[in-house]
Design a protein around this motif. Structure first.
Motif, PDB file in Angstrom:
ATOM      1  N   GLU A 111       0.795  -1.226   0.000  1.00  0.00           N
ATOM      2  CA  GLU A 111       0.000   0.000   0.000  1.00  0.00           C
ATOM      3  C   GLU A 111       0.828   1.276   0.000  1.00  0.00           C
ATOM      4  OE1 GLU A 111      -1.034  -0.036   4.751  1.00  0.00           O
ATOM      5  OE2 GLU A 111      -2.515  -0.690   3.327  1.00  0.00           O
ATOM      6  N   THR A 112       2.117   1.193   0.260  1.00  0.00           N
ATOM      7  CA  THR A 112       2.945   2.394   0.200  1.00  0.00           C
ATOM      8  C   THR A 112       3.083   2.926  -1.225  1.00  0.00           C
ATOM      9  OG1 THR A 112       4.913   0.991   0.144  1.00  0.00           O
ATOM     10  CG2 THR A 112       4.308   1.927   2.268  1.00  0.00           C
ATOM     11  N   ALA A 113       2.686   2.144  -2.199  1.00  0.00           N
ATOM     12  CA  ALA A 113       2.707   2.597  -3.598  1.00  0.00           C
ATOM     13  C   ALA A 113       1.637   3.658  -3.851  1.00  0.00           C
ATOM     14  CB  ALA A 113       2.502   1.416  -4.538  1.00  0.00           C
ATOM     15  N   ILE A 114       0.893   4.005  -2.831  1.00  0.00           N
ATOM     16  CA  ILE A 114      -0.145   5.022  -2.967  1.00  0.00           C
ATOM     17  C   ILE A 114       0.446   6.399  -3.295  1.00  0.00           C
ATOM     18  CG2 ILE A 114      -0.313   5.808  -0.573  1.00  0.00           C
ATOM     19  CD1 ILE A 114      -3.442   5.322  -1.083  1.00  0.00           C
ATOM     20  N   VAL A 115       1.746   6.536  -3.142  1.00  0.00           N
ATOM     21  CA  VAL A 115       2.400   7.806  -3.477  1.00  0.00           C
ATOM     22  C   VAL A 115       2.579   7.983  -4.983  1.00  0.00           C
ATOM     23  CG1 VAL A 115       3.613   7.921  -1.273  1.00  0.00           C
ATOM     24  CG2 VAL A 115       4.740   6.908  -3.247  1.00  0.00           C
ATOM     25  N   LEU A 116       2.385   6.937  -5.776  1.00  0.00           N
ATOM     26  CA  LEU A 116       2.593   7.019  -7.223  1.00  0.00           C
ATOM     27  C   LEU A 116       1.754   8.102  -7.907  1.00  0.00           C
ATOM     28  CD1 LEU A 116       3.150   3.342  -8.353  1.00  0.00           C
ATOM     29  CD2 LEU A 116       4.660   5.272  -8.735  1.00  0.00           C
ATOM     30  N   PRO A 117       0.438   8.182  -7.673  1.00  0.00           N
ATOM     31  CA  PRO A 117      -0.325   9.257  -8.327  1.00  0.00           C
ATOM     32  C   PRO A 117       0.187  10.646  -7.954  1.00  0.00           C
ATOM     33  CG  PRO A 117      -1.814   7.607  -7.465  1.00  0.00           C
ATOM     34  CD  PRO A 117      -0.443   7.261  -6.954  1.00  0.00           C
ATOM     35  N   VAL A 118       0.602  10.813  -6.713  1.00  0.00           N
ATOM     36  CA  VAL A 118       1.131  12.103  -6.269  1.00  0.00           C
ATOM     37  C   VAL A 118       2.451  12.391  -6.975  1.00  0.00           C
ATOM     38  CG1 VAL A 118       1.963  13.409  -4.270  1.00  0.00           C
ATOM     39  CG2 VAL A 118      -0.014  11.894  -4.046  1.00  0.00           C
ATOM     40  N   LEU A 119       3.290  11.382  -7.094  1.00  0.00           N
ATOM     41  CA  LEU A 119       4.580  11.535  -7.772  1.00  0.00           C
ATOM     42  C   LEU A 119       4.394  11.904  -9.242  1.00  0.00           C
ATOM     43  CD1 LEU A 119       7.709  11.092  -7.530  1.00  0.00           C
ATOM     44  CD2 LEU A 119       7.269   8.777  -8.318  1.00  0.00           C
TER      45      LEU A 119
END
Length: 192
Positions: free
Chosen positions: A71-79
């Motif tokens: 779930e830490t991949a949730i930063v992808l859209p922000v990136l």
């Protein structure tokens, strides 16, 4: 899972694939901006646009795979949103107002936000409509007050990974104090 921040090769592969596919997509988008006066250029533009869509779909699917692995991949859209906002020339937006760049960044990251919403739906289904599992019974006040010290710990481990542990330090803070809340928050802001 012993420690949720332990690096995961599957997440790394999916995350890096998402970024790579998105960068190739951006390259094809800029290549599809040929002048359409001539018939040959119009066909080239359509072909480049078709390839761009395929790379975008690949990036969105890789993002979903990354979310499903960790779930830490949730930063992808922000990136990706930040990438488009900071480097709009990758999408043929040479110069424009901040509002125009913001709209471009929202448009280009919309599918990734939609995939994140799909992930949250699956997460809610898996956890019977709850945001977290039943093993966590912390008050919101404790979570908010503990956040700066926990973030400071992770930033410290990121830059100085000494004394590895199987579990993170659990430092739950129940009341506001300079030493346990404000000072770690200042340190996190300075690190960022």
């Amino acid at each position: 899972v012993a420690w949720v921040t332990v690096p995961d090769p599957l997440t790394a592969i999916a995350t890096l694939s998402t970024i790579l596919f998105f960068l190739v997509y951006a390259d094809h988008v800029s290549a599809s901006e040929f002048p359409a006066e001539k018939k040959g250029n119009r066909e080239k533009a359509l072909e480049a646009s078709s390839r761009a869509i395929k790379w975008l779909i690949a990036a969105v699917l890789a993002c979903l795979a990354a979310l499903f692995t960790k779930e830490t991949a949730i930063v992808l859209p922000v990136l990706l949103f930040a990438f488009v906002l900071i480097l709009p020339e990758s999408f043929q937006e040479k110069s424009g107002s901040f509002a125009k760049r913001l709209m471009l960044a929202l448009r280009e990251s919309f599918l990734f936000l939609a995939v994140t919403a799909v992930y949250f739906v699956f997460r809610l289904i898996a956890l019977d409509g709850k945001l977290s599992s039943d093993t966590q019974h912390l008050e919101w006040k404790t979570i908010l007050l503990s956040w700066p010290k926990t973030l400071r710990f992770y930033i410290k481990v990121l830059f100085w990974p000494m004394r590895s542990r199987a579990f993170s330090n659990s430092s739950l803070i129940n009341s506001f104090s300079f030493q346990h809340v404000l000072l770690p928050l200042i340190e996190v802001i300075c690190a960022l």
